[in-house]
Design an enzyme around this catalytic site. Structure first.
Site, PDB file in Angstrom:
ATOM      1  N   HIS A  40       0.831  -1.215   0.000  1.00  0.00           N
ATOM      2  CA  HIS A  40       0.000   0.000   0.000  1.00  0.00           C
ATOM      3  C   HIS A  40       0.858   1.255   0.000  1.00  0.00           C
ATOM      4  O   HIS A  40       1.946   1.270   0.582  1.00  0.00           O
ATOM      5  CB  HIS A  40      -0.957   0.006   1.192  1.00  0.00           C
ATOM      6  CG  HIS A  40      -0.296  -0.040   2.546  1.00  0.00           C
ATOM      7  ND1 HIS A  40       0.072   1.083   3.253  1.00  0.00           N
ATOM      8  CD2 HIS A  40       0.057  -1.092   3.338  1.00  0.00           C
ATOM      9  CE1 HIS A  40       0.605   0.738   4.412  1.00  0.00           C
ATOM     10  NE2 HIS A  40       0.615  -0.582   4.487  1.00  0.00           N
ATOM     11  N   ASP A  44      -0.619   4.259   0.967  1.00  0.00           N
ATOM     12  CA  ASP A  44      -1.134   5.185   1.979  1.00  0.00           C
ATOM     13  C   ASP A  44      -0.404   4.999   3.310  1.00  0.00           C
ATOM     14  O   ASP A  44       0.162   3.933   3.584  1.00  0.00           O
ATOM     15  CB  ASP A  44      -2.651   5.036   2.167  1.00  0.00           C
ATOM     16  CG  ASP A  44      -3.077   3.618   2.571  1.00  0.00           C
ATOM     17  OD1 ASP A  44      -2.435   2.656   2.118  1.00  0.00           O
ATOM     18  OD2 ASP A  44      -4.034   3.489   3.345  1.00  0.00           O
ATOM     19  N   GLU A 104      -5.086   0.782   2.768  1.00  0.00           N
ATOM     20  CA  GLU A 104      -4.812  -0.274   3.733  1.00  0.00           C
ATOM     21  C   GLU A 104      -4.945   0.247   5.152  1.00  0.00           C
ATOM     22  O   GLU A 104      -5.388  -0.446   6.049  1.00  0.00           O
ATOM     23  CB  GLU A 104      -3.402  -0.854   3.524  1.00  0.00           C
ATOM     24  CG  GLU A 104      -3.214  -2.244   4.124  1.00  0.00           C
ATOM     25  CD  GLU A 104      -2.797  -2.209   5.585  1.00  0.00           C
ATOM     26  OE1 GLU A 104      -2.906  -3.246   6.247  1.00  0.00           O
ATOM     27  OE2 GLU A 104      -2.366  -1.154   6.078  1.00  0.00           O
ATOM     28  N   GLU A 105      -4.546   1.500   5.351  1.00  0.00           N
ATOM     29  CA  GLU A 105      -4.566   2.085   6.691  1.00  0.00           C
ATOM     30  C   GLU A 105      -5.941   2.631   7.051  1.00  0.00           C
ATOM     31  O   GLU A 105      -6.179   3.012   8.186  1.00  0.00           O
ATOM     32  CB  GLU A 105      -3.512   3.202   6.815  1.00  0.00           C
ATOM     33  CG  GLU A 105      -2.082   2.764   6.510  1.00  0.00           C
ATOM     34  CD  GLU A 105      -1.486   1.877   7.592  1.00  0.00           C
ATOM     35  OE1 GLU A 105      -2.206   1.476   8.517  1.00  0.00           O
ATOM     36  OE2 GLU A 105      -0.284   1.568   7.493  1.00  0.00           O
ATOM     37  N   HIS A 146       3.709   3.720  12.624  1.00  0.00           N
ATOM     38  CA  HIS A 146       2.578   4.529  13.134  1.00  0.00           C
ATOM     39  C   HIS A 146       3.016   5.503  14.242  1.00  0.00           C
ATOM     40  O   HIS A 146       2.175   6.170  14.828  1.00  0.00           O
ATOM     41  CB  HIS A 146       1.419   3.652  13.640  1.00  0.00           C
ATOM     42  CG  HIS A 146       0.770   2.819  12.562  1.00  0.00           C
ATOM     43  ND1 HIS A 146      -0.517   2.367  12.654  1.00  0.00           N
ATOM     44  CD2 HIS A 146       1.215   2.366  11.371  1.00  0.00           C
ATOM     45  CE1 HIS A 146      -0.832   1.659  11.568  1.00  0.00           C
ATOM     46  NE2 HIS A 146       0.223   1.647  10.778  1.00  0.00           N
TER      47      HIS A 146
HETATM   48 ZN   LIG Z   1       1.203  -1.362   6.348  1.00  0.00          ZN
END
Ligand SMILES: [Zn+2]
Length: 382
Positions: free
Chosen positions: A71, A73, A138-139, A353
């Site tokens: 991904h 994003d 995805e996030e 994150h």
């Molecule tokens: Zn990821």
């Protein structure tokens, strides 16, 4: 950009981090990939679903199909003032590259592209096909990303045999952990109905908090399973409980609660649901229960893909990877049900994150070599 590097995967990684692709915005990342892939003879197809940009790219029409997935994003940067450097300005410090998405998972993407370039330069005519499945969702809630692309492929009888997801699977050093499956994730949203009343006259009311308390205790006492050879034990967690009439002298009419199971292959969505409902029914309360299934558990069986990934990691990292099903869910849950073997191999996930997310430059270079080796092991005839 404060960079002086000649490594192509690091340069590409910097270009990708510079795109502020906060989910579900792709912010131009996939266009960068499309230019590189088109030059290599890939057919690139952009699939737009709602606000989500997806890319399906394929080179060749033969089987087997080896697909790299991931991904573009990223999660929001959080409080930018807390970052040591700007989150969308790639910054090199002490052999580490800082920036939002550096580990999750733009280094995976950069390593895939450069590995494919190197592999095809040395082997312009491999067996089978190479493909990439890239999403920008995805996030976020993940409903219009990989899931929809796989549905589109299945509808036209196009299938992936082997899939390598570039999610950050490693714990301490690159390649120490490879994911070969994931637990299922099931959420329940509960409402317990009672009736409101004066706190001094409980006999005239029905307090839902009191009704819920013994059920809550029971849910925590149940041993859901002991896990099995591939999965850790199923875990139950409460994530939210609310009940208030808004004043200290009033007992509430309603309680709402939210809980989540991370479950092993000892359960299916149906059997787990049934078991929980039985507990609620036994307590004879007035309740509603809604369910949200994020994904059933999946597991890739031993075979060519796991062998190739294990061998590539062992050769380049010096030790065999641990094959694991831990961690949260991933888009593997959408790719596996269509019949693909799925493994996840990516950089160290210690800072994903977080503020000051970063990746070790050497790890991205090693990851590129691992991906290239996986292609050699799977797509060159012996
Ligand atoms: Zn990821």
């Amino acid at each position: 950009m404060s960079m002086t590097t000649t490594q192509p995967e690091i340069e590409l990684l910097c270009d990708l981090i510079s795109c502020p692709s906060v989910t579900p915005d792709d912010a131009g990342c996939q266009q960068i990939l499309i230019e590189r892939l088109t030059a290599l003879g890939f057919e690139c197809e952009t699939l737009l679903f709602g606000p989500v940009t997806n890319l399906w790219a394929r080179r060749g029409t033969a089987s087997p199909v080896l697909c790299f997935a991931g991904h573009t994003d990223v999660v929001p940067p959080g409080n930018e003032a807390e970052w040591s450097s700007e989150p969308f300005r790639p910054t090199l410090k002490d052999g580490h590259l800082y920036g939002r998405g550096s580990a999750d998972m733009k280094s995976g993407l950069a390593a895939m592209i450069v590995a494919i370039e190197q592999f095809l330069a040395a082997n312009p005519d491999p067996v089978g096909s190479l493909a990439l499945l890239i999403t920008s969702d995805e996030e976020g809630d993940a409903r219009e990303g990989t899931l929809k692309v796989v549905e589109t492929l299945t509808a036209r009888d196009e299938y992936i045999d082997w899939c390598v997801l570039g999610e950050p699977s490693s714990q301490i050093s690159i390649g120490d952990t490879v994911r070969i499956g994931r637990r299922g994730s099931l959420s329940g949203i509960l409402t317990v109905h009672g009736s409101q009343g004066h706190v001094a006259y409980p006999q005239n009311a029905d307090n839902p908090i009191r009704r819920f308390a013994p059920i809550l205790a029971e849910l925590h006492e149940v041993v859901w399973d002991e896990g099995n050879e591939n999965f850790p034990p199923t875990s139950f967690q409460m994530v939210d409980v609310q009940s208030s009439a808004g004043a200290v002298n009033v007992t509430p009419a309603e309680l709402t609660a939210r809980f989540n199971f991370r479950y092993s292959t000892e359960w299916s969505y149906e059997t787990l649901k049934e078991r929980v409902q039985k507990i609620f029914d036994a307590h004879k309360i007035d309740y509603d229960l809604a369910w949200h299934l994020s994904g059933e558990p999946f597991l890739t069986q031993p075979g060519k893909l796991i062998d190739a990934v294990s061998q590539a990691v062992t050769e380049l990292a010096g030790t065999a990877p641990q094959l694991s099903t831990g961690g949260g869910t991933s888009d593997g849950r959408f790719i596996s049900p269509a019949g693909a073997d799925v493994v996840e191999l990516g950089p160290v996930n210690a800072t994903i994150h977080k503020i000051d997310e970063h990746v070790k430059v050497d790890d991205v270079i090693k990851l590129t070599a691992m991906y290239r080796r996986i292609m050699e092991l799977l797509l060159l005839s012996p």
